[in-house]
Design an enzyme around this catalytic site. Sequence first.
Site, PDB file in Angstrom:
ATOM      1  N   GLY A 199       0.887  -1.362  -0.055  1.00 49.08           N
ATOM      2  CA  GLY A 199       0.027  -0.033   0.115  1.00 49.08           C
ATOM      3  C   GLY A 199       0.875   1.271   0.027  1.00 49.08           C
ATOM      4  O   GLY A 199       2.108   1.253   0.163  1.00 49.08           O
ATOM      5  N   CYS A 200       0.288   2.511  -0.403  1.00 50.37           N
ATOM      6  CA  CYS A 200       0.855   3.576  -0.530  1.00 50.37           C
ATOM      7  C   CYS A 200       1.371   3.808   0.914  1.00 50.37           C
ATOM      8  O   CYS A 200       2.678   4.402   1.194  1.00 50.37           O
ATOM      9  CB  CYS A 200       0.151   4.829  -1.070  1.00 50.37           C
ATOM     10  SG  CYS A 200      -1.551   4.950  -0.374  1.00 50.37           S
ATOM     11  N   TYR A 201       0.485   4.123   1.887  1.00 47.89           N
ATOM     12  CA  TYR A 201       1.131   4.523   3.146  1.00 47.89           C
ATOM     13  C   TYR A 201       2.005   3.397   3.831  1.00 47.89           C
ATOM     14  O   TYR A 201       3.189   3.784   4.146  1.00 47.89           O
ATOM     15  CB  TYR A 201      -0.183   4.597   4.145  1.00 47.89           C
ATOM     16  CG  TYR A 201      -0.891   5.754   4.194  1.00 47.89           C
ATOM     17  CD1 TYR A 201      -0.554   6.948   4.139  1.00 47.89           C
ATOM     18  CD2 TYR A 201      -2.416   5.466   3.938  1.00 47.89           C
ATOM     19  CE1 TYR A 201      -1.605   8.058   4.074  1.00 47.89           C
ATOM     20  CE2 TYR A 201      -3.542   6.456   3.959  1.00 47.89           C
ATOM     21  CZ  TYR A 201      -2.762   7.666   3.950  1.00 47.89           C
ATOM     22  OH  TYR A 201      -3.763   8.746   4.017  1.00 47.89           O
ATOM     23  N   THR A 210       4.269   1.737   2.135  1.00 46.69           N
ATOM     24  CA  THR A 210       5.555   2.069   1.624  1.00 46.69           C
ATOM     25  C   THR A 210       6.383   3.054   2.353  1.00 46.69           C
ATOM     26  O   THR A 210       7.684   3.069   2.513  1.00 46.69           O
ATOM     27  CB  THR A 210       5.316   2.329   0.228  1.00 46.69           C
ATOM     28  OG1 THR A 210       4.735   1.227  -0.516  1.00 46.69           O
ATOM     29  CG2 THR A 210       6.589   2.782  -0.626  1.00 46.69           C
ATOM     30  N   SER A 211       5.838   4.397   2.513  1.00 46.68           N
ATOM     31  CA  SER A 211       6.347   5.486   2.940  1.00 46.68           C
ATOM     32  C   SER A 211       6.721   5.215   4.483  1.00 46.68           C
ATOM     33  O   SER A 211       7.967   5.428   4.571  1.00 46.68           O
ATOM     34  CB  SER A 211       5.466   6.538   2.925  1.00 46.68           C
ATOM     35  OG  SER A 211       4.226   6.545   3.721  1.00 46.68           O
TER      36      SER A 211
END
Lengths: 343, 343, 343, 343
Positions: free
Chosen positions: A148-150, A152-153
């Site tokens: 997911g995007c969150y 990953t960060s």
Amino acid sequence: MIRVGIVGGTGYTGVELLRILALHSEAAIVAVTSRSDVGKRVDELYPNLRGFVDAVFVEPSVDALIGCDLVFFATPNGTAMRMAGDLLARDIKVIDLSADFRLKDPAVWARWYGEPHVSPHLLEEAVYGLPEVNRALIRSARLIACPGCYPTSVQLALLPLVESGVIRLDRIIADVKSGVSGAGRKAEIPMLMSETGESLKAYSVKGHRHWPEIKQGLEQVAGRTVELTFVPHLIPMIRGIHATVYAELNAGYGDLQTLFEERYRGEPFVDILPPGSHPDTRNVRGVNRCQIAVHRPLDGNTVVILSVIDNLVKGAAGQAVQNMNLMFGLDETAGLRSIGLYP
Amino acid sequence: MIRVGIVGGTGYTGVELLRILALHSEAAIVAVTSRSDVGKRVDELYPNLRGFVDAVFVEPSVDALIGCDLVFFATPNGTAMRMAGDLLARDIKVIDLSADFRLKDPAVWARWYGEPHVSPHLLEEAVYGLPEVNRALIRSARLIACPGCYPTSVQLALLPLVESGVIRLDRIIADVKSGVSGAGRKAEIPMLMSETGESLKAYSVKGHRHWPEIKQGLEQVAGRTVELTFVPHLIPMIRGIHATVYAELNAGYGDLQTLFEERYRGEPFVDILPPGSHPDTRNVRGVNRCQIAVHRPLDGNTVVILSVIDNLVKGAAGQAVQNMNLMFGLDETAGLRSIGLYP
Amino acid sequence: MIRVGIVGGTGYTGVELLRILALHSEAAIVAVTSRSDVGKRVDELYPNLRGFVDAVFVEPSVDALIGCDLVFFATPNGTAMRMAGDLLARDIKVIDLSADFRLKDPAVWARWYGEPHVSPHLLEEAVYGLPEVNRALIRSARLIACPGCYPTSVQLALLPLVESGVIRLDRIIADVKSGVSGAGRKAEIPMLMSETGESLKAYSVKGHRHWPEIKQGLEQVAGRTVELTFVPHLIPMIRGIHATVYAELNAGYGDLQTLFEERYRGEPFVDILPPGSHPDTRNVRGVNRCQIAVHRPLDGNTVVILSVIDNLVKGAAGQAVQNMNLMFGLDETAGLRSIGLYP
Amino acid sequence: MIRVGIVGGTGYTGVELLRILALHSEAAIVAVTSRSDVGKRVDELYPNLRGFVDAVFVEPSVDALIGCDLVFFATPNGTAMRMAGDLLARDIKVIDLSADFRLKDPAVWARWYGEPHVSPHLLEEAVYGLPEVNRALIRSARLIACPGCYPTSVQLALLPLVESGVIRLDRIIADVKSGVSGAGRKAEIPMLMSETGESLKAYSVKGHRHWPEIKQGLEQVAGRTVELTFVPHLIPMIRGIHATVYAELNAGYGDLQTLFEERYRGEPFVDILPPGSHPDTRNVRGVNRCQIAVHRPLDGNTVVILSVIDNLVKGAAGQAVQNMNLMFGLDETAGLRSIGLYP
């Protein structure tokens, strides 16, 4: 030439895949599906693709994807887990950008996604597609669960600290801010510009689906339990995620800047900024890159990591193509060498 | 490999040149000047360029540019006209993105730019760098005057109509809207986000410097006087220009859609949209492209042309590179094949 | 105390009415209807109203509105024309913010709104609620058709010129730009922030419903046919309309600044800016005001009028309350004395 | 009628004071100073004030302020501490919106503001103008130090928890997000719309001036040391602050929703939202209000408080007027009863 299919070509991650793959010298787009727009030209819906994508949307079915070497799922949760098995059985590799294969425990998946998992046998095989952790596994994988995007960060912000054991694992806080494209291309009142423009709010503070994913990823590298508070926020911009991560340092933690630089040396898509930097999301706009800065406020024993990505690229479609490159033995950066659009 | 220098590398057109040229396979950036940031790494100021541009700002002087095959001026008006002659004398070609060589008549230039022109002898030689009009001349030019952003959008909207004589030339109205990056990277209160965000205004309604440039360009192709009202507007977005151009049709004007499609057939960077379309500036964000739609409201005899570009690309740096490609015999699209960033 | 009901309290014009009326010393909100949110507290949906509006949404029916002195319709087109007659029959006055009573000719209405008008007998009685034209009629009206947002900005820009006969009436161009709140609070993909943010486009160039309304209004004051081209644009901001209106001056037109100042002297909500001004939409944000500037580019014979309003206030709810004040003999500015929110 | 002067009328807090005071029935604006715009009409610079403020900027001097009952300083740091003594000596009360009198210890002030404090004797007398803590003291004060925008949002979020002792005081984290108007009306490149639009970043992570102010305020109510990490972020919107505050609960903390509701019962400008809410900054846009929600993610022992204000109102000018009302014995809400501008 890799023959690729895209299931769910009308969402933002789907069109971003098209934008990247249309210029990828080793990939040919052979099928793009859309339940709602069958028969319509792709570039009619997305005029930015005129002259680059010469495809027509087809029905999402396994038949339409026969002949592909690889299928990307850029679909809502619950679709890939119903089709991936059939594709794998036909020797078609799968990269899923949805959440269907991200969690290892089907019971946890069911609790957070609201229905039983229909392909629990594939959860074991699926490789979590974070190349900075699983590069070797990805190379030989048939089924990739794109992070997911969150997650990953947040994971890229924490990996050096967790792996090296310099922080306490029982009190990590991830305060993360996302642009609105993360919510997808869905007709919903809360995502209208009149609702999200010029305003800011947190959401899902009670608990968000990306929480178990982050926790699982960190616990895997830590080898033990991690306690994490994760609060996502909606920001009045289109692209970009900024994670601000707080952790408490153990005694004897050494030089953190060096720790991060060493950990990511050679990583093509993680860039540790010089000491004292504050990354802007705009500097990674449109590109497959994570920029990170490390701080200790007032020289105390709290470490603050600032980590930015483009949610649609390193947080989704770009990372998916990075996985594809690894799976097919290509240069990992193929099709992904581009520069953030500033201003 | 073309050795290029950039004078004025700290403005938005300068950094956009860097973004494009850094990935151009036939160009090498050998000098980037900046009066204010000499000695600083370019990627310190612009972290989006980290890993792609390995240069340090140098003083803007002819000496620093010796060894270049080509120099781009991405400077405020008044700089290029003071240095271009010296460079040309050393067989260094020049592409000026400022306004210094756009107007043929030095008296007109002086009136609109507030000082006498110091190199009037070069005005004759300078080729107006709109490839859709002057492609052949550009190929053999030493000195290119890159068109302004507004003039590019308006002229591309009008060329088919003016060349074919189907509109009256005495009552053309160009209502043009621009994102704020067109104002450049200058510390001025009116360009603060608190001033320009969530608001809209016209400016320079009395008369804007791009008016004589548009008029000159149209009169050249018309072969006679053109009367034009031009009103620019400032829009709360960063990139993009949308020209809405109104003209009155003469009798017997034929099919306008066909007229536009024929005129721009084969043009790599002008895209005529299907009938009934309304171009969005976002679809050309970050790319060297003009998308155009033609309408006759209520089937009357007013024609309305909608024309969008990215002011920093087809309106500045992209068009400059397109000119470079032509001047050096490269594929016109080299370094410019990219897809608009949507969403 | 005027007892008011609001039909359609969940749209942006409805909530804007609530914002204004909740602080109006002469009005009491006695009923707010919503088909979709019956039983829910109004301030649950709109937390900005907490502590100011103590109402619960009720079903939209004539019964729920018995006891009102006045009912506002802040509904989609087609609702008011089905309920207004019943309310008027019960001596309840009606101010309709939708388009149902704006056009005098039922055939024209049917052509533009896609169904026959069900109350054509009321079209004659309805007073077009533009106080700057119809103040006397409004005072004694039972049924007000509140002008559209675009028509308000364009007519106020043109009235002095059309009334005084100084412009040609056969070639008027209105290029108008609107924030996205004008599209209403509807779950539609094109109005997502990811779609409308950082981009700009024209729409309905072929023909927009506000065209016949503007034309009718101008022809009424001109006493003859007016030819007008009207092109609306969608701007990446929430509130605000900017009309840029172009007309050709007849010989002997006199001082235009004086013409505008004289025409609107004493008008509480129209403000003619000093010569050379360029109005910003932000300066009228949240308030019932139209700011106007008049220009002649390059001192030629084209006049350009710049006119800004807040589409939800002078373009909708504020103007509706201004009408209410007139109908009930109150100070015309009651509840409307506020200052634009800058920055 | 209170005769008020405003020193520094050209910044955003100054013009916001003008917006509020112009409609305040008990205040008359008798002097507005500006170093840069002496002699210019206030409404020439701020056309939103046309018809409401009939003043001309004068030189900032004590003489110009003789005759005032109260002077507001809406100036950069360092001005008020040089003029306040003279005004107080003339029986003129002072409300300082800058940071000059916020810190009690002149050594701490000097360390964070980069110069010695020139009026240390006034630091003792100055009352920190947070009415929710110091209401009684404010009523009798001559000199008010208006809290900073960040400190207002963070302290209101933490007061109930710190006062009641339910959280650990050694590990509080405040991750705070602000719109760009907080940076003021200064010509600086980093605040251009091209720089701040569509992007997000943290800043001053090493240490920000509002950190000692928040710490001092919390320690005062706690009666002991408080350890706090404070990270501010710049958000692409104009107005609004969102504080996300994290703390660890001690055993036996009771019902947090009730704790907050009890603590702020009767407070006119603090609004505790229902359980499960996520406040939006837009709902307090333009108004003197703090909306707060309390959460325990996953029912754990971390408490997350979400607190929103408009940085220019409850974070500056509105709070200043609230203080004025208290100092002069007026209704605390005079001039401040307004509704957030949504959408």
